[in-house]
Design an enzyme around this catalytic site. Structure first.
Site, PDB file in Angstrom:
ATOM      1  N   GLU A  68       0.804  -1.240   0.000  1.00 58.07           N
ATOM      2  CA  GLU A  68       0.000   0.000   0.000  1.00 58.07           C
ATOM      3  C   GLU A  68       0.832   1.282   0.000  1.00 58.07           C
ATOM      4  O   GLU A  68       0.588   2.188   0.787  1.00 58.07           O
ATOM      5  CB  GLU A  68      -0.954  -0.018   1.197  1.00 58.07           C
ATOM      6  CG  GLU A  68      -1.878  -1.211   1.181  1.00 58.07           C
ATOM      7  CD  GLU A  68      -2.775  -1.323   2.420  1.00 58.07           C
ATOM      8  OE1 GLU A  68      -2.672  -0.469   3.319  1.00 58.07           O
ATOM      9  OE2 GLU A  68      -3.584  -2.274   2.465  1.00 58.07           O
ATOM     10  N   ASN A 121       2.128  -5.229  -3.119  1.00 53.04           N
ATOM     11  CA  ASN A 121       0.717  -5.523  -2.844  1.00 53.04           C
ATOM     12  C   ASN A 121      -0.037  -4.226  -2.567  1.00 53.04           C
ATOM     13  O   ASN A 121       0.441  -3.363  -1.827  1.00 53.04           O
ATOM     14  CB  ASN A 121       0.664  -6.425  -1.596  1.00 53.04           C
ATOM     15  CG  ASN A 121      -0.698  -7.026  -1.323  1.00 53.04           C
ATOM     16  OD1 ASN A 121      -1.280  -7.647  -2.197  1.00 53.04           O
ATOM     17  ND2 ASN A 121      -1.210  -6.851  -0.110  1.00 53.04           N
ATOM     18  N   HIS A 147     -10.332  -5.826  -2.484  1.00 50.18           N
ATOM     19  CA  HIS A 147     -11.411  -5.665  -1.506  1.00 50.18           C
ATOM     20  C   HIS A 147     -12.559  -4.948  -2.201  1.00 50.18           C
ATOM     21  O   HIS A 147     -12.616  -3.723  -2.243  1.00 50.18           O
ATOM     22  CB  HIS A 147     -10.939  -4.827  -0.310  1.00 50.18           C
ATOM     23  CG  HIS A 147      -9.951  -5.524   0.546  1.00 50.18           C
ATOM     24  ND1 HIS A 147     -10.269  -6.620   1.323  1.00 50.18           N
ATOM     25  CD2 HIS A 147      -8.638  -5.294   0.760  1.00 50.18           C
ATOM     26  CE1 HIS A 147      -9.189  -7.028   1.970  1.00 50.18           C
ATOM     27  NE2 HIS A 147      -8.189  -6.245   1.647  1.00 50.18           N
ATOM     28  N   GLU A 176      -6.405 -10.534  -1.360  1.00 47.87           N
ATOM     29  CA  GLU A 176      -7.246 -10.276  -0.173  1.00 47.87           C
ATOM     30  C   GLU A 176      -8.713 -10.170  -0.570  1.00 47.87           C
ATOM     31  O   GLU A 176      -9.451  -9.308  -0.081  1.00 47.87           O
ATOM     32  CB  GLU A 176      -6.788  -8.990   0.531  1.00 47.87           C
ATOM     33  CG  GLU A 176      -5.325  -9.006   0.914  1.00 47.87           C
ATOM     34  CD  GLU A 176      -4.851  -7.766   1.671  1.00 47.87           C
ATOM     35  OE1 GLU A 176      -5.697  -6.964   2.129  1.00 47.87           O
ATOM     36  OE2 GLU A 176      -3.628  -7.597   1.794  1.00 47.87           O
ATOM     37  N   ASP A 228     -12.468  -9.997  -1.040  1.00 44.98           N
ATOM     38  CA  ASP A 228     -13.767 -10.075  -0.377  1.00 44.98           C
ATOM     39  C   ASP A 228     -14.690  -9.114  -1.118  1.00 44.98           C
ATOM     40  O   ASP A 228     -14.227  -8.121  -1.676  1.00 44.98           O
ATOM     41  CB  ASP A 228     -13.707  -9.801   1.134  1.00 44.98           C
ATOM     42  CG  ASP A 228     -12.991  -8.523   1.529  1.00 44.98           C
ATOM     43  OD1 ASP A 228     -12.787  -7.636   0.673  1.00 44.98           O
ATOM     44  OD2 ASP A 228     -12.644  -8.393   2.718  1.00 44.98           O
TER      45      ASP A 228
HETATM   46  O1  G2I Z   1      -7.874  -3.650   6.112  1.00 44.27           O
HETATM   47  C1  G2I Z   1      -8.020  -4.811   5.372  1.00 44.27           C
HETATM   48  C2  G2I Z   1      -6.705  -5.264   4.817  1.00 44.27           C
HETATM   49  C3  G2I Z   1      -6.183  -4.264   3.800  1.00 44.27           C
HETATM   50  N1  G2I Z   1      -4.929  -4.711   3.216  1.00 44.27           N
HETATM   51  C4  G2I Z   1      -3.890  -5.036   4.162  1.00 44.27           C
HETATM   52  C5  G2I Z   1      -4.384  -6.008   5.213  1.00 44.27           C
HETATM   53  O2  G2I Z   1      -3.361  -6.263   6.160  1.00 44.27           O
HETATM   54  C6  G2I Z   1      -5.631  -5.489   5.883  1.00 44.27           C
HETATM   55  O3  G2I Z   1      -6.022  -6.447   6.863  1.00 44.27           O
HETATM   56  C7  G2I Z   1      -6.601  -5.920   8.019  1.00 44.27           C
HETATM   57  C8  G2I Z   1      -7.001  -7.068   8.933  1.00 44.27           C
HETATM   58  O4  G2I Z   1      -8.005  -7.806   8.308  1.00 44.27           O
HETATM   59  C9  G2I Z   1      -7.529  -6.493  10.246  1.00 44.27           C
HETATM   60  O5  G2I Z   1      -7.752  -7.553  11.168  1.00 44.27           O
HETATM   61  O6  G2I Z   1      -5.642  -5.115   8.636  1.00 44.27           O
HETATM   62  C10 G2I Z   1      -6.150  -4.463   9.796  1.00 44.27           C
HETATM   63  C11 G2I Z   1      -5.078  -3.532  10.296  1.00 44.27           C
HETATM   64  O7  G2I Z   1      -3.852  -4.192  10.424  1.00 44.27           O
HETATM   65  C12 G2I Z   1      -6.549  -5.513  10.842  1.00 44.27           C
HETATM   66  O8  G2I Z   1      -7.165  -4.859  11.919  1.00 44.27           O
HETATM   67  C13 G2I Z   1      -6.541  -5.039  13.143  1.00 44.27           C
HETATM   68  C14 G2I Z   1      -7.058  -3.952  14.068  1.00 44.27           C
HETATM   69  O9  G2I Z   1      -6.683  -2.692  13.515  1.00 44.27           O
HETATM   70  C15 G2I Z   1      -6.444  -4.104  15.408  1.00 44.27           C
HETATM   71  O10 G2I Z   1      -6.975  -3.166  16.294  1.00 44.27           O
HETATM   72  C16 G2I Z   1      -6.662  -5.531  15.914  1.00 44.27           C
HETATM   73  O11 G2I Z   1      -5.968  -5.722  17.109  1.00 44.27           O
HETATM   74  O12 G2I Z   1      -6.850  -6.302  13.661  1.00 44.27           O
HETATM   75  C17 G2I Z   1      -6.196  -6.541  14.871  1.00 44.27           C
HETATM   76  C18 G2I Z   1      -6.441  -7.995  15.296  1.00 44.27           C
HETATM   77  O13 G2I Z   1      -7.816  -8.242  15.361  1.00 44.27           O
END
Ligand code: G2I
Length: 457
Positions: free
Chosen positions: A168, A210, A247, A276, A278
């Site tokens: 990103e 990515n 996404h 990724e 969805d």
């Molecule tokens: O945002 C969707 C994706 C976009 N591309 C990069 C990916 O890495 C990203 O994944 C999401 C995860 O699905 C989330 O699960 O990235 C977020 C940020 O890293 C993730 O959210 C985080 C929350 O921000 C945290 O507060 C939490 O502790 O998930 C963590 C675990 O649940």
């Protein structure tokens, strides 16, 4: 050129690698091998994708591996995994110089036990930086970023098929500019510096850029990433693949020119991955189109959905995934499986030929130790090998693989690779005198690893 020192045949590796995971899955469930192209339709996403020379994967939250409903679907349906959060910078290096690999290692072990390929996500990103990194700038930050890339890629060397090296890094909207971030402010060359460090640390992994919102070929952001990849290829910056997050939720929809985007990136000489996926409300048409578009582009290596059940999704209220909260298959699942099953079987390779049995290698004379090969489990597309060293407690063993075969995972040793990727030097790492590795056949089911030397010390 750094790029030209890549292990040859990497794309062939994956393609053939997965052709018969299909057969493996069927063996496990139905007790019979279905040849690619035969009339029987595969009954799981991973098996069907493998028949098309692709993978079908999912993001995994390691904490959910304790949920048996979750793990049952994971193990049944998918042959590739990406850590949803556990390989991000804040997870792996919460304090500077203090690495925390526990959860990520758990996922890698689970994947290995199931024969799943692992995508590493992600080495360098403006987001999910630990506090200490957020507060850095300039040369200090650049060096900390490069050190993170090197340490992490080295730790997972031999375990990761693809790294999202940089995630990103481009701005949304019409500017086509890089995203402003502390990393970007260290200098425009931070991305290529990260790729070079990753290649050096793990020459055997494919290195990807990515991003999201690079799906529509007409978007400025897509064009800007395209130009960066084109520039990297022309200058020999080591990049192997582009990941389109895809996404299709909230602000961006599946674009009708998605296939053009995939094929345009591929024409630059990189693989493309849908990393990724969805889609808001999981419409069957859009899911089917994504699969058909990937299957239409030879260098589209596979599809990863960003979670298993809707309840596992980062956007669970949009119900964007293939399984509902109770783990039931949704109509989108059926559409994806049907599209995979209707796809064209790749024309080359015959990886279902049973491999020879027995022990083909004779340990050669050695430098103070002896390495003995024990053939391990054989699947349709790959096989395991154990090597036991005697005569020394610390050692290095040189193992040669016949291309296009390729080692896809190792354990109980510290591997390094020559520039071809076909010669591995495995050093003892304190975990005993037996190490192991998985080799992808990639269409050559007869060759077996050769021990070139065993050196004590
Ligand atoms: O945002 C969707 C994706 C976009 N591309 C990069 C990916 O890495 C990203 O994944 C999401 C995860 O699905 C989330 O699960 O990235 C977020 C940020 O890293 C993730 O959210 C985080 C929350 O921000 C945290 O507060 C939490 O502790 O998930 C963590 C675990 O649940």
């Amino acid at each position: 050129m750094a790029n030209s020192s890549r292990a040859p045949g990497r794309s062939r590796r994956l393609r053939a690698a997965l052709v018969v995971s299909a057969a493996v899955g069927l063996l496990a469930t139905a007790g019979a091998v279905v040849l690619p192209g035969s009339a029987s339709a595969a009954s799981t996403l991973g098996a069907s994708a493998a028949e098309r020379g692709r993978y079908f994967g999912t993001a995994v939250a390691v904490s959910r591996l304790n949920d048996s409903a979750y793990t049952t679907i994971l193990n049944r349906e998918f042959n590739q995994v990406t850590a949803e959060n556990e390989m991000k910078i804040d997870a792996l290096q919460p304090n500077q110089g203090q690495f925390n690999y526990g959860n990520a290692d758990r996922l890698v072990q689970h994947a290995r036990s199931q024969g799943m390929l692992v995508r590493g996500h992600t080495l360098a990103w403006h987001s999910q930086q630990p506090g200490w990194m957020q507060n850095m700038s300039g040369t200090t930050l650049r060096n900390a970023m490069l050190n993170h890339v090197t340490q992490v890629a080295t730790h997972f060397r031999g375990q990761i098929e693809w790294w999202d090296v940089v995630n990103e890094a481009f701005a949304d909207g019409s500017s086509g500019a890089r995203r402003d971030s502390n990393l970007q402010r260290t200098g425009n060359d931070w991305i290529e510096a990260a790729f070079r460090a990753a290649r050096q640390a793990d020459p055997n992994a494919d290195l990807c850029y990515n991003d999201y919102n690079i799906d529509n070929w007409n978007d400025a952001k897509t064009q800007a990433v395209y130009r960066m990849v084109q520039d990297f290829k022309s200058r020999g910056v080591p990049i192997d693949c582009v990941g389109l997050q895809s996404h299709f939720t909230g602000g961006s929809n599946y674009p009708s020119n998605y296939r053009t985007t995939l094929s345009s990136f591929a024409a630059l000489g990189v693989d493309v991955h849908i990393t990724e996926l969805d889609i808001r409300n999981a419409p069957t048409d859009a899911y089917r189109n994504v699969v058909n578009d990937c299957l239409a582009v030879a260098r589209c290596k596979g599809i990863t959905v960003w979670g298993i059940r809707d309840s596992d999704s980062w956007r669970s209220s949009e119900n964007p995934l293939l399984f509902n909260g109770s783990g039931q298959k949704k109509p989108a699942y059926d559409a994806v499986l049907a599209a995979l099953n209707n796809g064209t079987t790749p024309p080359t390779g015959n990886p279902t030929t049973p491999p020879p049995t027995g022990n083909p290698t004779t340990p050669p004379p050695s430098g103070g130790c002896t390495a003995t090969v024990t053939p391990g489990q054989v699947w349709g597309d790959r096989y395991n090998t154990s090597v036991t060293v005697s005569g020394a407690s610390t050692w290095s063993v040189v193992v040669a693989i016949t291309a296009p075969q390729k080692i896809s995972a190792t354990w109980s040793g510290s591997p390094t690779w020559d520039s071809s990727g076909n010669v591995m030097t495995m050093r003892s790492n304190g975990s005993g005198n037996t190490f192991g590795f998985t080799t992808m056949m990639n269409g050559n089911s007869s060759a077996r690893p050769q021990i070139r030397s065993c050196t004590a010390g």
